[in-house]
Design an enzyme around this catalytic site. Structure first.
Site, PDB file in Angstrom:
ATOM      1  N   ASP A 137       0.817  -1.208   0.000  1.00  0.00           N
ATOM      2  CA  ASP A 137       0.000   0.000   0.000  1.00  0.00           C
ATOM      3  C   ASP A 137       0.855   1.264   0.000  1.00  0.00           C
ATOM      4  OD1 ASP A 137      -2.237  -1.629   0.132  1.00  0.00           O
ATOM      5  OD2 ASP A 137      -2.316  -1.549   2.330  1.00  0.00           O
ATOM      6  N   LYS A 138       0.246   2.348  -0.424  1.00  0.00           N
ATOM      7  CA  LYS A 138       0.935   3.641  -0.515  1.00  0.00           C
ATOM      8  C   LYS A 138       1.675   3.989   0.777  1.00  0.00           C
ATOM      9  CE  LYS A 138      -0.031   8.596  -0.785  1.00  0.00           C
ATOM     10  NZ  LYS A 138      -1.084   9.642  -0.816  1.00  0.00           N
TER      11      LYS A 138
END
Length: 305
Positions: A137-138
């Site tokens: 994820d970011k």
């Protein structure tokens, strides 16, 4: 006419072909129907109907993909390269970096940086995700492997599917544990009330297994290590929320009252796989980012209870 081939690994599995195209290509349902009506989509070399159920391992070839798909540009963004050879790169991704372009994130991604650094990346997952075998994820930091050619990509995909490649994470979560080891075996699917979220559900879900070890307990928090047996979207974040130990700073799955960390304190610290060409077992580790270490130090010193 522009053409791309996508290897279906997780996203789109068990969905109708028209719906899977929307998520795989980030296009509208109408655009997906237009591509299918125009016979621009083939699955494993065969024209299929919109109702075809997509399976893991399918190769979907699309002609006339959206213009956005061809506009991913190389960008001179620094990369923390842990290892590199003719087949693979191991990258330590910083918090805040998106892995591949998608609506709202067509620049500044890891793929943009990779395209500047490396002229040869595997093309199995199309022009939006060259070289990308798995994602984080970011706001999750840490290690991921990138493939420079299709041979390496096929090998790493198989290792991830057969669970012979291993990924370990460290996290700081809410609430101490009463035990040292645990396993969460709970299927994960899309949250029907909020399609942006994943959740533990028996409906339209896939098997998800997370093993964890408690490294240290604090008054209101715990420092843990997680090992993924499967790799579902947001898996650790969803599983920790499910057992009432949400990850500190998680804006999507954490409580409203949490520490201000600009994102979840989740770090992909170790990665193991068999080299696709040499057969050598490889292991890489990366230290937690500064904000993670800072919070951990404050917990250990009692500054944060």
């Amino acid at each position: 006419m522009e053409e791309q081939t996508i290897l279906v690994e997780e996203k789109g599995v068990d969905e109708r072909l028209d719906k899977a195209l929307c998520s795989l290509l980030d296009i509208s349902r109408k655009r997906a129907r237009d591509l299918l009506d125009g016979e621009a989509v083939r699955v494993n070399g065969v024209l299929e109907k919109a109702s075809y159920k997509v399976k893991a391992g399918d190769q979907i070839t699309v002609s006339g993909a959206p213009m956005e798909e061809t506009e991913v540009k190389p960008e001179d963004i620094p990369l923390d390269i842990v290892y590199e050879d003719e087949d693979v790169l191991v990258i330590n991704k910083p918090r805040g970096m998106v892995v591949h372009p998608a609506p709202g994130h067509y620049s500044g991604t890891l793929v943009n940086a990779l395209m500047f650094h490396c002229k040869d990346l595997s093309g199995i997952n199309g022009v939006m995700r060259p070289g990308i075998v798995h994602r984080i994820d970011k706001d999750t930091s840490g290690l991921l492997v990138v493939c420079k050619n299709d041979l390496a990509h096929a090998s790493l995909s198989e290792q991830l599917a057969s669970k012979t490649a291993h990924r370990q994470y460290k996290a700081i979560v809410h609430h101490p544990f009463s035990h040292t080891f645990g396993t969460v075996n709970a299927p994960i699917g899309r949250d029907e009330r909020n399609r942006q979220n994943m959740t533990v559900t028996a409906k339209n879900s896939k098997e998800a297994i997370t093993h964890f070890e408690v490294l240290e307990n604090f008054k209101n928090y715990a420092y843990i290590q997680c090992t993924l047996e499967t790799g579902r979207t947001h898996q650790i974040r969803v599983h920790m929320q499910y057992i009432d130990h949400p990850i500190v700073g998680d804006p999507k799955y954490g409580p409203r009252k949490t520490l201000k960390t600009d994102g979840q304190l989740l770090h992909a610290y170790a990665l193991e796989f068999i080299h696709p060409r040499t057969g050598e077992k490889m292991r890489f580790e990366a230290e937690e980012p500064p904000i993670f270490k800072e919070v951990l130090h404050k917990l250990e010193s009692g500054e944060i209870e």
